[in-house]
Design a protein around this motif. Structure first.
Motif, PDB file in Angstrom:
ATOM      1  N   VAL A  45       0.830  -1.209   0.000  1.00 48.82           N
ATOM      2  CA  VAL A  45       0.000   0.000   0.000  1.00 48.82           C
ATOM      3  C   VAL A  45       0.864   1.258   0.000  1.00 48.82           C
ATOM      4  O   VAL A  45       0.628   2.191  -0.768  1.00 48.82           O
ATOM      5  N   ARG A  46       1.861   1.306   0.861  1.00 52.58           N
ATOM      6  CA  ARG A  46       2.667   2.524   0.990  1.00 52.58           C
ATOM      7  C   ARG A  46       3.718   2.655  -0.108  1.00 52.58           C
ATOM      8  O   ARG A  46       3.785   3.663  -0.802  1.00 52.58           O
ATOM      9  N   ALA A  47       4.573   1.634  -0.252  1.00 53.38           N
ATOM     10  CA  ALA A  47       5.715   1.735  -1.179  1.00 53.38           C
ATOM     11  C   ALA A  47       5.345   1.356  -2.604  1.00 53.38           C
ATOM     12  O   ALA A  47       6.120   1.633  -3.522  1.00 53.38           O
ATOM     13  N   SER A  58      -0.506  -1.166  -6.655  1.00 54.58           N
ATOM     14  CA  SER A  58      -1.694  -0.343  -6.890  1.00 54.58           C
ATOM     15  C   SER A  58      -2.362  -0.639  -8.223  1.00 54.58           C
ATOM     16  O   SER A  58      -3.538  -0.297  -8.421  1.00 54.58           O
ATOM     17  N   ARG A  59      -1.639  -1.275  -9.159  1.00 57.39           N
ATOM     18  CA  ARG A  59      -2.206  -1.561 -10.475  1.00 57.39           C
ATOM     19  C   ARG A  59      -2.465  -3.051 -10.704  1.00 57.39           C
ATOM     20  O   ARG A  59      -2.875  -3.444 -11.800  1.00 57.39           O
ATOM     21  N   GLY A  67      -8.563  -5.571  -1.961  1.00 64.11           N
ATOM     22  CA  GLY A  67      -8.786  -4.379  -1.141  1.00 64.11           C
ATOM     23  C   GLY A  67     -10.234  -3.946  -1.133  1.00 64.11           C
ATOM     24  O   GLY A  67     -10.774  -3.554  -0.085  1.00 64.11           O
ATOM     25  N   GLU A  68     -10.875  -4.024  -2.281  1.00 66.48           N
ATOM     26  CA  GLU A  68     -12.293  -3.644  -2.364  1.00 66.48           C
ATOM     27  C   GLU A  68     -13.161  -4.586  -1.539  1.00 66.48           C
ATOM     28  O   GLU A  68     -14.066  -4.143  -0.816  1.00 66.48           O
ATOM     29  N   HIS A  69     -12.901  -5.883  -1.631  1.00 67.23           N
ATOM     30  CA  HIS A  69     -13.696  -6.862  -0.891  1.00 67.23           C
ATOM     31  C   HIS A  69     -13.460  -6.759   0.619  1.00 67.23           C
ATOM     32  O   HIS A  69     -14.393  -6.903   1.405  1.00 67.23           O
ATOM     33  N   ALA A  70     -12.204  -6.526   1.008  1.00 68.27           N
ATOM     34  CA  ALA A  70     -11.858  -6.555   2.431  1.00 68.27           C
ATOM     35  C   ALA A  70     -12.168  -5.249   3.152  1.00 68.27           C
ATOM     36  O   ALA A  70     -12.672  -5.263   4.277  1.00 68.27           O
ATOM     37  N   PHE A  71     -11.869  -4.110   2.501  1.00 67.90           N
ATOM     38  CA  PHE A  71     -11.960  -2.822   3.197  1.00 67.90           C
ATOM     39  C   PHE A  71     -12.675  -1.730   2.412  1.00 67.90           C
ATOM     40  O   PHE A  71     -12.692  -0.585   2.844  1.00 67.90           O
ATOM     41  N   GLY A  72     -13.216  -2.079   1.264  1.00 63.66           N
ATOM     42  CA  GLY A  72     -13.783  -1.051   0.397  1.00 63.66           C
ATOM     43  C   GLY A  72     -12.737  -0.565  -0.579  1.00 63.66           C
ATOM     44  O   GLY A  72     -12.993  -0.423  -1.774  1.00 63.66           O
ATOM     45  N   ARG A  75      -6.538   1.926   2.016  1.00 64.74           N
ATOM     46  CA  ARG A  75      -6.485   3.314   2.473  1.00 64.74           C
ATOM     47  C   ARG A  75      -5.142   3.630   3.131  1.00 64.74           C
ATOM     48  O   ARG A  75      -4.593   2.821   3.876  1.00 64.74           O
ATOM     49  N   GLU A  76      -4.641   4.815   2.840  1.00 62.17           N
ATOM     50  CA  GLU A  76      -3.375   5.257   3.420  1.00 62.17           C
ATOM     51  C   GLU A  76      -3.462   5.326   4.941  1.00 62.17           C
ATOM     52  O   GLU A  76      -2.483   5.065   5.640  1.00 62.17           O
ATOM     53  N   SER A  77      -4.636   5.655   5.474  1.00 62.83           N
ATOM     54  CA  SER A  77      -4.800   5.725   6.924  1.00 62.83           C
ATOM     55  C   SER A  77      -4.587   4.359   7.566  1.00 62.83           C
ATOM     56  O   SER A  77      -3.974   4.240   8.640  1.00 62.83           O
TER      57      SER A  77
END
Length: 304
Positions: A45-47, A58-59, A67-72, A75-77
Protein backbone atom coordinates in the motif's frame (compact mmCIF):
# COMPACT_ATOMS: atom_id res chain seq x y z
CA UNK A 1 -15.56 -22.25 -2.06
CA UNK A 2 -13.17 -21.15 0.66
CA UNK A 3 -12.71 -23.13 3.89
CA UNK A 4 -14.05 -21.66 7.14
CA UNK A 5 -10.45 -20.78 8.08
CA UNK A 6 -8.97 -20.35 4.58
CA UNK A 7 -5.33 -19.80 5.54
CA UNK A 8 -2.19 -21.88 5.68
CA UNK A 9 0.57 -19.99 7.48
CA UNK A 10 4.11 -20.87 6.40
CA UNK A 11 6.58 -20.07 9.17
CA UNK A 12 10.28 -20.40 9.91
CA UNK A 13 13.36 -18.24 9.94
CA UNK A 14 14.02 -16.29 6.75
CA UNK A 15 16.25 -18.03 4.15
CA UNK A 16 14.83 -21.42 5.15
CA UNK A 17 12.91 -22.04 1.93
CA UNK A 18 9.50 -20.69 2.93
CA UNK A 19 8.98 -18.87 -0.39
CA UNK A 20 9.82 -21.97 -2.41
CA UNK A 21 7.41 -24.10 -0.43
CA UNK A 22 4.69 -21.48 -0.77
CA UNK A 23 5.15 -21.35 -4.54
CA UNK A 24 4.89 -25.13 -4.79
CA UNK A 25 1.78 -25.25 -2.61
CA UNK A 26 0.35 -22.48 -4.78
CA UNK A 27 0.42 -24.81 -7.78
CA UNK A 28 -2.02 -27.22 -6.10
CA UNK A 29 -5.67 -26.93 -7.16
CA UNK A 30 -7.66 -24.48 -5.07
CA UNK A 31 -4.61 -22.91 -3.36
CA UNK A 32 -3.60 -19.25 -3.80
CA UNK A 33 -0.20 -17.96 -2.56
CA UNK A 34 -0.19 -14.42 -1.15
CA UNK A 35 3.44 -13.91 -0.17
CA UNK A 36 4.36 -12.21 3.12
CA UNK A 37 1.10 -10.53 4.09
CA UNK A 38 2.77 -9.07 7.18
CA UNK A 39 4.50 -6.58 4.82
CA UNK A 40 1.42 -5.80 2.72
CA UNK A 41 0.79 -2.35 4.19
CA UNK A 42 4.38 -1.06 4.17
CA UNK A 43 5.63 -2.57 0.92
CA UNK A 44 2.35 -2.82 -0.98
CA UNK A 45 0.00 0.00 0.00
CA UNK A 46 2.67 2.52 0.99
CA UNK A 47 5.71 1.74 -1.18
CA UNK A 48 3.72 0.33 -4.13
CA UNK A 49 6.34 -2.37 -4.70
CA UNK A 50 5.60 -4.93 -7.43
CA UNK A 51 3.30 -7.86 -6.94
CA UNK A 52 4.68 -11.25 -7.94
CA UNK A 53 2.84 -10.77 -11.26
CA UNK A 54 5.16 -7.85 -12.04
CA UNK A 55 2.57 -5.07 -11.75
CA UNK A 56 2.91 -2.39 -9.07
CA UNK A 57 0.68 -3.22 -6.13
CA UNK A 58 -1.69 -0.34 -6.89
CA UNK A 59 -2.21 -1.56 -10.47
CA UNK A 60 -2.47 -5.28 -9.80
CA UNK A 61 -6.07 -6.32 -10.59
CA UNK A 62 -5.96 -9.11 -8.02
CA UNK A 63 -4.90 -6.96 -5.07
CA UNK A 64 -7.20 -4.11 -6.13
CA UNK A 65 -10.16 -6.48 -5.90
CA UNK A 66 -8.92 -7.90 -2.59
CA UNK A 67 -8.79 -4.38 -1.14
CA UNK A 68 -12.29 -3.64 -2.36
CA UNK A 69 -13.70 -6.86 -0.89
CA UNK A 70 -11.86 -6.56 2.43
CA UNK A 71 -11.96 -2.82 3.20
CA UNK A 72 -13.78 -1.05 0.40
CA UNK A 73 -10.33 -0.05 -0.86
CA UNK A 74 -6.76 0.16 0.37
CA UNK A 75 -6.48 3.31 2.47
CA UNK A 76 -3.37 5.26 3.42
CA UNK A 77 -4.80 5.72 6.92
CA UNK A 78 -4.84 1.95 7.41
CA UNK A 79 -1.27 1.73 6.10
CA UNK A 80 -0.21 3.83 9.09
CA UNK A 81 -2.55 2.50 11.74
CA UNK A 82 -2.23 -1.28 11.23
CA UNK A 83 1.60 -1.38 11.15
CA UNK A 84 1.50 0.73 14.31
CA UNK A 85 -0.85 -1.83 15.85
CA UNK A 86 1.54 -4.57 14.78
CA UNK A 87 4.34 -2.90 16.75
CA UNK A 88 2.23 -3.24 19.91
CA UNK A 89 0.91 -6.80 19.60
CA UNK A 90 3.03 -8.71 17.05
CA UNK A 91 6.61 -8.63 18.28
CA UNK A 92 9.15 -11.39 18.89
CA UNK A 93 9.74 -10.06 22.40
CA UNK A 94 6.07 -10.73 23.19
CA UNK A 95 6.40 -14.43 22.38
CA UNK A 96 6.61 -15.47 26.06
CA UNK A 97 3.35 -13.64 26.79
CA UNK A 98 1.67 -15.14 23.72
CA UNK A 99 3.05 -18.63 24.42
CA UNK A 100 1.74 -18.58 27.99
CA UNK A 101 -1.65 -17.32 26.83
CA UNK A 102 -1.58 -14.46 29.31
CA UNK A 103 -4.29 -11.80 28.86
CA UNK A 104 -2.61 -8.78 27.29
CA UNK A 105 -3.86 -6.16 24.85
CA UNK A 106 -6.71 -8.46 23.89
CA UNK A 107 -8.82 -5.82 22.13
CA UNK A 108 -5.86 -4.68 20.02
CA UNK A 109 -4.90 -8.28 19.25
CA UNK A 110 -8.45 -9.07 18.09
CA UNK A 111 -8.52 -6.00 15.83
CA UNK A 112 -5.10 -6.86 14.42
CA UNK A 113 -6.04 -10.44 13.59
CA UNK A 114 -9.40 -9.33 12.21
CA UNK A 115 -7.58 -7.35 9.50
CA UNK A 116 -5.71 -10.50 8.42
CA UNK A 117 -8.90 -12.56 8.46
CA UNK A 118 -10.56 -10.06 6.14
CA UNK A 119 -7.61 -10.12 3.73
CA UNK A 120 -7.49 -13.94 3.71
CA UNK A 121 -11.23 -14.27 3.11
CA UNK A 122 -11.24 -11.63 0.37
CA UNK A 123 -8.20 -13.14 -1.38
CA UNK A 124 -9.76 -16.61 -1.30
CA UNK A 125 -12.95 -15.21 -2.82
CA UNK A 126 -11.17 -13.22 -5.54
CA UNK A 127 -8.91 -16.16 -6.42
CA UNK A 128 -11.84 -18.62 -6.20
CA UNK A 129 -9.59 -20.70 -3.94
CA UNK A 130 -10.26 -23.05 -1.04
CA UNK A 131 -7.27 -21.72 0.89
CA UNK A 132 -4.64 -19.01 0.69
CA UNK A 133 -1.02 -19.30 1.78
CA UNK A 134 0.61 -16.59 3.88
CA UNK A 135 4.41 -17.02 4.05
CA UNK A 136 4.97 -14.21 6.57
CA UNK A 137 7.28 -16.60 8.51
CA UNK A 138 7.26 -14.81 11.88
CA UNK A 139 6.41 -17.03 14.85
CA UNK A 140 4.90 -14.04 16.66
CA UNK A 141 2.32 -13.58 13.89
CA UNK A 142 1.50 -17.31 13.97
CA UNK A 143 0.80 -16.95 17.72
CA UNK A 144 -1.39 -13.90 17.11
CA UNK A 145 -3.43 -15.70 14.46
CA UNK A 146 -3.74 -18.84 16.60
CA UNK A 147 -5.09 -16.80 19.51
CA UNK A 148 -8.19 -15.85 17.45
CA UNK A 149 -8.34 -18.13 14.40
CA UNK A 150 -7.51 -21.77 13.73
CA UNK A 151 -4.76 -21.55 11.10
CA UNK A 152 -2.94 -24.52 9.67
CA UNK A 153 0.76 -23.84 10.21
CA UNK A 154 3.62 -25.24 8.14
CA UNK A 155 6.92 -24.97 10.00
CA UNK A 156 9.84 -24.96 7.54
CA UNK A 157 13.23 -25.98 8.95
CA UNK A 158 16.62 -25.76 7.26
CA UNK A 159 20.11 -26.68 8.46
CA UNK A 160 21.25 -23.64 10.50
CA UNK A 161 24.69 -23.67 8.83
CA UNK A 162 23.06 -23.25 5.42
CA UNK A 163 20.74 -20.55 6.78
CA UNK A 164 23.70 -18.66 8.25
CA UNK A 165 25.58 -18.90 4.96
CA UNK A 166 22.58 -17.47 3.13
CA UNK A 167 22.26 -14.53 5.54
CA UNK A 168 25.94 -13.64 4.85
CA UNK A 169 25.34 -13.26 1.10
CA UNK A 170 25.04 -9.88 -0.57
CA UNK A 171 21.65 -9.88 -2.28
CA UNK A 172 19.73 -6.97 -3.78
CA UNK A 173 15.96 -6.71 -3.90
CA UNK A 174 14.71 -6.89 -7.49
CA UNK A 175 11.85 -4.52 -6.57
CA UNK A 176 14.10 -1.54 -5.80
CA UNK A 177 17.74 -2.63 -6.11
CA UNK A 178 18.39 -2.07 -2.40
CA UNK A 179 20.61 -4.55 -0.54
CA UNK A 180 18.78 -7.07 1.60
CA UNK A 181 19.62 -7.35 5.29
CA UNK A 182 22.71 -9.35 6.22
CA UNK A 183 23.32 -11.09 9.55
CA UNK A 184 26.41 -12.49 11.20
CA UNK A 185 26.44 -16.27 11.70
CA UNK A 186 26.13 -15.84 15.48
CA UNK A 187 23.05 -13.64 15.15
CA UNK A 188 21.50 -16.04 12.65
CA UNK A 189 22.08 -18.95 15.03
CA UNK A 190 20.32 -17.18 17.91
CA UNK A 191 17.34 -16.25 15.72
CA UNK A 192 17.21 -19.77 14.24
CA UNK A 193 17.03 -21.28 17.70
CA UNK A 194 14.43 -18.80 18.98
CA UNK A 195 12.09 -18.99 15.99
CA UNK A 196 12.15 -22.77 15.67
CA UNK A 197 11.71 -23.26 19.41
CA UNK A 198 8.69 -20.93 19.27
CA UNK A 199 7.04 -23.12 16.61
CA UNK A 200 7.73 -26.24 18.69
CA UNK A 201 5.97 -24.63 21.67
CA UNK A 202 3.09 -23.58 19.41
CA UNK A 203 2.61 -27.22 18.42
CA UNK A 204 2.58 -28.29 22.08
CA UNK A 205 -0.18 -25.75 22.71
CA UNK A 206 -2.43 -27.75 20.40
CA UNK A 207 -2.10 -25.66 17.23
CA UNK A 208 -2.04 -27.68 14.01
CA UNK A 209 1.64 -27.41 13.02
CA UNK A 210 3.25 -29.56 10.32
CA UNK A 211 7.04 -29.53 10.07
CA UNK A 212 8.90 -29.75 6.73
CA UNK A 213 12.65 -29.88 6.27
CA UNK A 214 13.92 -27.80 3.35
CA UNK A 215 16.46 -30.48 2.48
CA UNK A 216 13.71 -33.12 2.16
CA UNK A 217 11.78 -30.82 -0.17
CA UNK A 218 14.82 -30.43 -2.44
CA UNK A 219 15.69 -34.14 -2.30
CA UNK A 220 12.24 -35.42 -3.25
CA UNK A 221 9.82 -32.58 -4.10
CA UNK A 222 6.96 -34.76 -5.28
CA UNK A 223 6.88 -37.01 -2.21
CA UNK A 224 7.31 -34.08 0.20
CA UNK A 225 4.57 -31.97 -1.37
CA UNK A 226 2.25 -34.98 -1.51
CA UNK A 227 2.75 -35.83 2.18
CA UNK A 228 2.30 -32.20 3.17
CA UNK A 229 -0.85 -31.75 1.10
CA UNK A 230 -2.41 -34.85 2.65
CA UNK A 231 -1.63 -33.66 6.19
CA UNK A 232 -3.08 -30.23 5.42
CA UNK A 233 -6.21 -31.68 3.86
CA UNK A 234 -5.45 -30.22 0.42
CA UNK A 235 -6.28 -31.82 -2.93
CA UNK A 236 -3.08 -33.26 -4.36
CA UNK A 237 -3.95 -33.54 -8.04
CA UNK A 238 -1.53 -34.98 -10.57
CA UNK A 239 1.40 -32.72 -9.57
CA UNK A 240 2.14 -32.19 -13.25
CA UNK A 241 4.14 -29.07 -12.34
CA UNK A 242 6.81 -31.28 -10.73
CA UNK A 243 9.24 -33.33 -12.79
CA UNK A 244 12.05 -34.82 -10.77
CA UNK A 245 13.91 -31.91 -9.18
CA UNK A 246 12.37 -29.36 -11.52
CA UNK A 247 9.16 -27.38 -11.10
CA UNK A 248 7.08 -25.32 -13.49
CA UNK A 249 5.60 -22.26 -11.81
CA UNK A 250 2.76 -20.03 -12.95
CA UNK A 251 2.19 -16.37 -12.11
CA UNK A 252 1.62 -15.76 -8.39
CA UNK A 253 0.11 -12.63 -6.82
CA UNK A 254 2.55 -12.48 -3.92
CA UNK A 255 2.78 -9.16 -2.13
CA UNK A 256 6.28 -9.56 -0.66
CA UNK A 257 8.96 -12.16 -0.09
CA UNK A 258 12.11 -13.74 -1.48
CA UNK A 259 13.01 -12.67 -5.06
CA UNK A 260 11.99 -16.09 -6.35
CA UNK A 261 8.36 -15.00 -5.93
CA UNK A 262 8.76 -13.43 -9.39
CA UNK A 263 9.85 -16.75 -10.97
CA UNK A 264 7.63 -18.02 -13.77
CA UNK A 265 8.21 -21.13 -15.85
CA UNK A 266 10.66 -23.97 -15.19
CA UNK A 267 13.03 -23.77 -12.21
CA UNK A 268 15.57 -26.23 -10.81
CA UNK A 269 15.16 -27.21 -7.17
CA UNK A 270 18.66 -27.19 -5.74
CA UNK A 271 20.59 -25.57 -2.92
CA UNK A 272 22.77 -22.77 -4.27
CA UNK A 273 24.18 -21.59 -0.92
CA UNK A 274 27.95 -21.53 -0.49
CA UNK A 275 29.33 -23.19 2.67
CA UNK A 276 30.34 -21.30 5.80
CA UNK A 277 34.01 -20.98 6.75
CA UNK A 278 35.01 -23.74 9.16
CA UNK A 279 35.12 -21.64 12.36
CA UNK A 280 31.75 -20.02 11.68
CA UNK A 281 30.23 -23.40 10.82
CA UNK A 282 31.22 -24.83 14.18
CA UNK A 283 30.08 -21.70 16.01
CA UNK A 284 26.60 -22.03 14.53
CA UNK A 285 26.62 -25.77 15.28
CA UNK A 286 27.45 -25.14 18.93
CA UNK A 287 24.82 -22.42 19.37
CA UNK A 288 22.02 -24.45 17.78
CA UNK A 289 23.06 -27.93 18.91
CA UNK A 290 19.93 -29.14 20.76
CA UNK A 291 17.43 -28.39 17.99
CA UNK A 292 19.95 -29.15 15.24
CA UNK A 293 20.15 -32.76 16.49
CA UNK A 294 16.41 -32.91 17.18
CA UNK A 295 15.73 -32.09 13.52
CA UNK A 296 18.09 -34.82 12.35
CA UNK A 297 21.03 -32.73 11.12
CA UNK A 298 24.57 -34.05 11.49
CA UNK A 299 27.28 -32.28 13.48
CA UNK A 300 29.45 -32.01 10.35
CA UNK A 301 26.55 -31.11 8.05
CA UNK A 302 26.10 -28.19 5.65
CA UNK A 303 29.54 -28.77 4.11
CA UNK A 304 30.17 -28.91 0.37
Amino acid sequence: MADAQPVIFVGGLGRSGTTLLERLLGELPGVAPLGEVVHLWDRGVRADEPCGCGQPFSRCPFWTKVGEHAFGQWRESQAGWLPSLRMRVDRTRRLPVLALGLPSREAELAEYVRSYARIYAAAAEVADARVVVDSSKHASLAYCLAAIMKPRVVHVVRDPRAVAASWRRRVRRPENGRPMTRWTPARTAVHWLAQNLAFEILRRRGVRVVRVRHEDLLRDPRATVTRLAVRLGLPVGALDFLDGRHARLGVAHTVSGNPMRFSVGPIELRDRTAPLPRTQRWLVTALTLPLLLWYGYRLAGARR
